[in-house]
Scaffold this motif. Structure first.
Motif, PDB file in Angstrom:
ATOM      1  N   ASP A  36       0.707  -1.110   0.027  1.00 11.43           N
ATOM      2  CA  ASP A  36       0.199  -0.253   0.129  1.00 11.43           C
ATOM      3  C   ASP A  36       0.961   1.251  -0.048  1.00 11.43           C
ATOM      4  O   ASP A  36       1.712   1.375   0.887  1.00 11.43           O
ATOM      5  CB  ASP A  36      -0.932  -0.036   1.318  1.00 11.43           C
ATOM      6  CG  ASP A  36      -2.086   1.087   1.158  1.00 11.43           C
ATOM      7  OD1 ASP A  36      -3.241   0.778   0.608  1.00 11.43           O
ATOM      8  OD2 ASP A  36      -1.769   2.085   1.624  1.00 11.43           O
ATOM      9  N   LYS A  41      -1.928   7.533   6.698  1.00 15.27           N
ATOM     10  CA  LYS A  41      -2.753   6.719   7.942  1.00 15.27           C
ATOM     11  C   LYS A  41      -2.966   5.338   7.294  1.00 15.27           C
ATOM     12  O   LYS A  41      -2.769   4.369   7.953  1.00 15.27           O
ATOM     13  CB  LYS A  41      -4.296   7.279   7.883  1.00 15.27           C
ATOM     14  CG  LYS A  41      -5.148   6.690   8.710  1.00 15.27           C
ATOM     15  CD  LYS A  41      -6.474   7.376   8.996  1.00 15.27           C
ATOM     16  CE  LYS A  41      -7.321   6.706   9.674  1.00 15.27           C
ATOM     17  NZ  LYS A  41      -8.650   7.342  10.074  1.00 15.27           N
ATOM     18  N   ARG A  42      -3.284   4.925   5.861  1.00 18.92           N
ATOM     19  CA  ARG A  42      -3.254   3.679   5.401  1.00 18.92           C
ATOM     20  C   ARG A  42      -2.020   2.786   5.465  1.00 18.92           C
ATOM     21  O   ARG A  42      -2.170   1.658   5.882  1.00 18.92           O
ATOM     22  CB  ARG A  42      -3.904   3.696   4.143  1.00 18.92           C
ATOM     23  CG  ARG A  42      -4.423   2.684   3.427  1.00 18.92           C
ATOM     24  CD  ARG A  42      -4.626   2.689   1.915  1.00 18.92           C
ATOM     25  NE  ARG A  42      -5.561   3.743   1.518  1.00 18.92           N
ATOM     26  CZ  ARG A  42      -5.776   3.950   0.559  1.00 18.92           C
ATOM     27  NH1 ARG A  42      -5.428   3.180  -0.655  1.00 18.92           N
ATOM     28  NH2 ARG A  42      -6.436   4.956   0.257  1.00 18.92           N
ATOM     29  N   HIS A  54      -1.271  -0.639   7.266  1.00 18.53           N
ATOM     30  CA  HIS A  54      -0.612  -1.766   6.719  1.00 18.53           C
ATOM     31  C   HIS A  54       0.430  -2.236   7.358  1.00 18.53           C
ATOM     32  O   HIS A  54       0.805  -3.517   7.466  1.00 18.53           O
ATOM     33  CB  HIS A  54      -0.170  -0.945   5.278  1.00 18.53           C
ATOM     34  CG  HIS A  54       0.315  -2.199   4.308  1.00 18.53           C
ATOM     35  ND1 HIS A  54       1.924  -2.848   4.254  1.00 18.53           N
ATOM     36  CD2 HIS A  54      -0.475  -2.790   3.285  1.00 18.53           C
ATOM     37  CE1 HIS A  54       1.968  -3.714   3.417  1.00 18.53           C
ATOM     38  NE2 HIS A  54       0.791  -3.681   2.654  1.00 18.53           N
ATOM     39  N   PHE A  93      -8.500   0.920  10.613  1.00 15.09           N
ATOM     40  CA  PHE A  93      -8.986   1.210   9.257  1.00 15.09           C
ATOM     41  C   PHE A  93     -10.446   1.447   8.610  1.00 15.09           C
ATOM     42  O   PHE A  93     -10.602   2.320   8.135  1.00 15.09           O
ATOM     43  CB  PHE A  93      -8.444  -0.399   8.638  1.00 15.09           C
ATOM     44  CG  PHE A  93      -8.874  -0.474   7.255  1.00 15.09           C
ATOM     45  CD1 PHE A  93      -8.120   0.464   6.232  1.00 15.09           C
ATOM     46  CD2 PHE A  93      -9.552  -1.347   6.690  1.00 15.09           C
ATOM     47  CE1 PHE A  93      -8.465   0.342   4.881  1.00 15.09           C
ATOM     48  CE2 PHE A  93     -10.123  -1.375   5.243  1.00 15.09           C
ATOM     49  CZ  PHE A  93      -9.565  -0.554   4.420  1.00 15.09           C
ATOM     50  N   GLU A  99     -13.299   6.794   0.561  1.00 10.22           N
ATOM     51  CA  GLU A  99     -11.826   6.409   0.675  1.00 10.22           C
ATOM     52  C   GLU A  99     -11.655   4.893   0.822  1.00 10.22           C
ATOM     53  O   GLU A  99     -10.764   4.449   0.163  1.00 10.22           O
ATOM     54  CB  GLU A  99     -11.492   6.850   2.255  1.00 10.22           C
ATOM     55  CG  GLU A  99     -11.536   8.502   2.191  1.00 10.22           C
ATOM     56  CD  GLU A  99     -11.214   9.076   3.628  1.00 10.22           C
ATOM     57  OE1 GLU A  99     -10.796   8.511   4.576  1.00 10.22           O
ATOM     58  OE2 GLU A  99     -11.241  10.270   3.604  1.00 10.22           O
ATOM     59  N   CYS A 144      -9.416   1.261  -1.251  1.00  8.55           N
ATOM     60  CA  CYS A 144      -8.435   0.362  -0.439  1.00  8.55           C
ATOM     61  C   CYS A 144      -8.942  -1.379  -0.736  1.00  8.55           C
ATOM     62  O   CYS A 144      -8.829  -1.869   0.242  1.00  8.55           O
ATOM     63  CB  CYS A 144      -8.704   0.409   0.869  1.00  8.55           C
ATOM     64  SG  CYS A 144      -8.443   2.344   1.308  1.00  8.55           S
ATOM     65  N   MET A 171      -6.180  -3.715   0.899  1.00  4.07           N
ATOM     66  CA  MET A 171      -6.304  -3.836   2.368  1.00  4.07           C
ATOM     67  C   MET A 171      -7.331  -4.705   3.078  1.00  4.07           C
ATOM     68  O   MET A 171      -7.089  -5.463   3.717  1.00  4.07           O
ATOM     69  CB  MET A 171      -6.491  -2.193   3.080  1.00  4.07           C
ATOM     70  CG  MET A 171      -5.123  -1.322   2.641  1.00  4.07           C
ATOM     71  SD  MET A 171      -3.891  -2.029   3.586  1.00  4.07           S
ATOM     72  CE  MET A 171      -4.484  -2.145   5.423  1.00  4.07           C
TER      73      MET A 171
END
Length: 872
Positions: free
Chosen positions: A401, A406-407, A411, A433, A447, A451, A454
């Motif tokens: 990722d 933040k992501r 991760h 998450f 958002e 993802c 994820m």
């Protein structure tokens, strides 16, 4: 003023101090002496432009100056005796001495004494620095410090009054050396930054485009070589440390370009370098009769038009440096959000240049690639090859990722949770998450819709921990935000089952996948076969391989259309690796023979898999036959092949004479280079590990490997430093002095890339060697400010303090341990604190460190009460 000839008897650090003092006295005498004229014929003196590429006529040639004996007058303008610079004079030093002599003999001119004497002092300063650098043990960092403190401030006060020849010689003596040596210092920062080197070069008008660009390219290459994915690091902390260092290097790279581009002269045509013209403007220009097609203009020519003070032929390397920087900053896998704003001006300039020129081609910069063979694959990356079994089944390679911080943080948390097999950490990562709300709002839903990987990663994590209900909940949550399951989602479930050793779960997932009607690919078949072998189901794995071939043969049948995939070597490799892991080597050749009948040929991964057990057994005849087979079918060895062979080549190398040991290592490194194999730091670490197993018997090849690393301008990794230090500690008696020298000489306390594991090993080693004071110093420097440390290391530190009766220091360690201590875990560094679940809290307080502290009354009342409650 102290004679230069007497410097040799003084230590290097003191020599620079003496030079500072002599400099001050000389300037004082110059300001109080009577006026003396120093007339310099600027028309006949050397004027260097473009870094030495253009010169004007000189009254006599450098050769004649070198041949003519040149001496410094016995008296300086202040009347202090001086002797000639000792040793063999170079032509440049003789030239400077001649200038001093000519200036001191010129007739006086009112008002010119101070500036003229100052110019003479600058000439002498350059000669001093040059002389000092010839002394044994001289360091470039100290020479630069002397220049920065005592020479540069006086030069910038009257830059126009300093002869260009003085500036040019200073560039040769000091600045060119800084540019040459800085690539070995990127991680240490003992030398000035690339930005600062650029500033000084431009201020003194001594920037040589090719030499400066080489430094910038080295920096770009160094940044490219830094791993940017969390899976490349053993811990989150190590990853964050590496990324912080990389960001600092990117800031330095952009700073250097900011300074260089300040010289930019915008072109006179209607297009600007920082803004691309509109499409219709381009069409109108190119459509004019007789107009030269715009794409004929090369990037080098466009770049040169913006920097007319340099000759265009000298800008090949700067142009490539700019293009490589542009590619680095725009590469989604290598760019850094920390430099996004700072990079805007440079990126705008490069976009304008690239728009006005034809697209850059590899052959445009072919001469550069001999010196930088790694950069083409970064700047012009090839399409990613098919994933081998070990890559396809590596969770880190599937779940990357590179989006917002933040992501990325989630991760990293999830990756660490998977490594530790910690369900509570997975739950915490999922909460961060998804968010606290059961149903996210529209903004958050948008958002989350970006993802998909994820979600797949969380599905694998929960499946791996045998939490199917939570995996299904993630699946449903994914669909609620508008993401449909893909073949990667199913792959993640298969991987989770394989990691959980859940053969029944793997079969269930496969059955549901084939019923779904989703089109399968080679990766999903490979994951299935690999998973069956990983679960110990060898026969089922072989049947699955045979089934794959039969389904492909019946692909025209509608019921097999979706699941039919042409067999390749990847699932065969998975079967071979699985059979060898289960010690069924007899079936390996049967599988390979079967694959050959299907028209599936082995690849390098197949041979590397077969080679490993042969090396372990020491079956040299079989190894030779296998390598001959590789050569006969034109399969070249790669870094993994050589890594396997190293184990056999370096086994008991200590039995050989030192010279022969070095020859073996050099032959291995030479073979790797000639085979086109990238010798990275992991390979060096493997070689050093095998050599250090032999103890001091392999000291010669260890030094040879270290020399090989340093010749390439590379820095040792934290892992290599740890191996070297542990080697010194393992001596009988432990050689703590050698470890101290290693830390001091390499300035490891200033090296941000040195991880926590290294410092913990140093504390343990010093304590075992009886050097508790040094261990305590590391604890105070590294860990007391808040860095986590394992209780095993704290125990090793507390024990000698208790034995010595040093109660005050021992209590300080116990108090710090309450804040930064973490539970040891040999399986991957699992740590815990009382704030965790009940089991983890009890494990925390049951550590022998707390028992030792409680036994000797080193806890406060409140801490002791918690200890008693946890151990009731």
């Amino acid at each position: 003023m102290r004679e230069l000839g007497g410097i040799g008897s003084v230590c290097l650090r003191c020599r620079f101090r003496l030079l500072v003092a002599s400099r001050t006295r000389a300037r004082h005498s110059a300001s109080t002496s009577s006026p003396a004229a120093v007339i310099q014929d600027r028309q006949s003196s050397a004027q260097f432009r473009n870094g030495g590429h253009e010169t004007t006529a000189m009254p006599m040639s450098p050769g004649s100056l070198a041949n003519k004996p040149a001496t410094i007058p016995s008296k300086t303008p202040s009347g202090v005796p001086r002797s000639a610079i000792p040793g063999r004079r170079s032509s440049s030093v003789a030239m400077f001495q001649s200038i001093v002599e000519n200036q001191s003999r010129m007739p006086s001119a009112l008002g010119s004494s101070a500036s003229g004497t100052a110019s003479i002092e600058l000439v002498k300063d350059v000669a001093r620095i040059q002389t000092m650098m010839k002394q044994e043990g001289a360091t470039l960092a100290e020479a630069y410090a002397y220049f920065e403190e005592n020479v540069y401030p006086h030069m910038i006060k009257d830059a126009a009054g300093v002869p260009q020849i003085v500036k040019n010689q200073l560039g040769t003596v000091l600045l060119d050396r800084l540019a040459l040596k800085k690539p070995r210092d990127f991680a240490l920062s003992r030398l000035p930054s690339v930005t600062r080197i650029t500033e000084i070069m431009i201020m003194l008008d001594v920037l040589k485009p090719a030499a400066w660009a080489t430094l910038v390219i080295e920096l770009v290459q160094h940044i490219y070589r830094q791993k940017t994915v969390p899976e490349a690091y053993d811990s989150v902390k190590q990853y964050e440390t590496a990324m912080a260092l990389r960001d600092a290097l990117l800031h330095d790279l952009l700073g250097a370009w900011r300074v260089f581009c300040a010289q930019m002269v915008p072109p006179s045509d209607s297009g600007t370098p920082t803004k691309a013209p509109q499409t219709n403007e381009v069409k109108s220009k190119s459509s004019r009769p007789g107009a030269e097609p715009q794409q004929q203009n090369t990037l080098q020519n466009a770049f040169g038009a913006m920097f007319p003070q340099y000759l265009v032929p000298s800008l090949l390397r700067p142009t490539f440096a700019a293009f490589a920087t542009y590619k680095l900053l725009t590469d989604p896998l290598n760019r850094s959000r920390s430099t996004d704003g700072e990079a805007v001006p440079f990126l705008q300039m490069m976009k304008g240049l690239i728009f006005r020129a034809r697209p850059p081609r590899r052959k445009d910069f072919e001469p550069i690639f001999n010196a930088f063979p790694d950069l083409p694959r970064f700047v012009w990356p090839k399409k990613q090859a098919k994933d081998e079994t070990n890559t396809v089944l590596n969770a880190g390679s599937v779940f990357r990722d590179n989006s917002d911080p933040k992501r990325r943080n989630v991760h990293r948390q999830l990756g660490e949770a998977i490594n530790r097999r910690n369900l509570s950490m997975v739950n915490k990562a999922w909460l961060e998450f998804w968010g606290a709300a059961a149903t996210p709002d529209d903004a958050r839903t948008s958002e989350l819709a970006e993802c998909s990987e994820m979600f797949d990663y969380f599905i694998m994590a929960y499946t791996m921990m045998r939490r199917p209900n939570q995996a299904i909940e993630v699946w449903n949550s994914m669909e609620r935000v508008g993401i449909q399951a893909t073949i990667k989602t199913w792959n993640s479930m298969l991987q989770g089952c394989a990691k959980a050793n859940n053969a029944q779960g793997l079969r269930t997932v496969w059955d549901k996948l084939t019923e779904s009607g989703l089109k399968l690919d080679i990766a999903i078949w490979t994951a299935r076969i690999h998973g069956l072998f990983l679960c110990g189901e060898a026969s089922a794995g072989i049947r699955a391989l045979d089934e794959m071939v039969k389904v492909w043969a019946a692909r025209e049948d509608p019921q097999y259309a979706a699941i039919a995939v042409q067999p390749t070597v990847e699932p065969v490799n998975a079967a071979v690796a699985g059979l060898l892991r289960l010690k069924r080597s007899g079936d390996v050749m049967k599988v390979l023979a079967w694959a050959s009948k299907q028209g599936i040929n082995p690849d390098i991964y197949t041979f590397n898999t077969l080679l490993r057990p042969l090396v372990r057994r020491g079956d040299m005849q079989a190894i030779d036959e296998l390598l001959a087979t590789m050569q006969s079918i034109n399969i070249r060895a790669d870094v993994a092949t050589f890594t396997v062979l190293l184990e056999g080549s370096l086994h008991q190398i200590g039995d050989l004479p030192p010279a022969q040991q070095v020859a073996v290592v050099e032959r291995i490194l030479g073979a790797m280079k000639s085979s086109g194999v990238d010798i990275n730091m992991q390979t060096y670490a493997k070689i050093l590990h095998l050599l250090l197993r032999e103890g001091d018997r392999a000291e010669a090849p260890v030094k040879a490997v270290l020399a090989h690393i340093w010749r390439r301008g590379l820095e040792l990794t934290s892992h290599i430093y740890t191996m070297l230090a542990e080697h010194y500690f393992s001596r009988d008696p432990p050689d703590a002095a050698a470890v101290t020298a290693l830390i001091t000489n390499r300035r490891l306390h200033e090296n941000k890339a040195i991880d926590r594991v290294f410092w913990e090993r140093m504390i343990r080693g010093y304590c075992q060697a009886g050097e508790t004071g040094r261990a305590l110093d590391i604890f105070d420097r590294v860990f007391a400010p808040g860095t986590m440390i394992t209780f095993g290391t704290l125990y090793e530190l507390l024990r000698p303090l208790v034995a010595a009766g040093d109660v005050a220091v021992a209590m300080r360690v116990v108090e710090a341990a309450r804040k930064i201590g973490r539970v040891d875990d040999d399986r991957g560094g699992r740590g815990g604190a009382p704030q965790g679940d009940v089991g983890e809290g009890k494990r925390y307080w049951k550590h022998r460190f707390w028992h030792l502290a409680f036994e000797h009354g080193l806890m406060g009342e409140q801490l002791a009460e918690r200890f008693r409650e946890a151990n009731m």
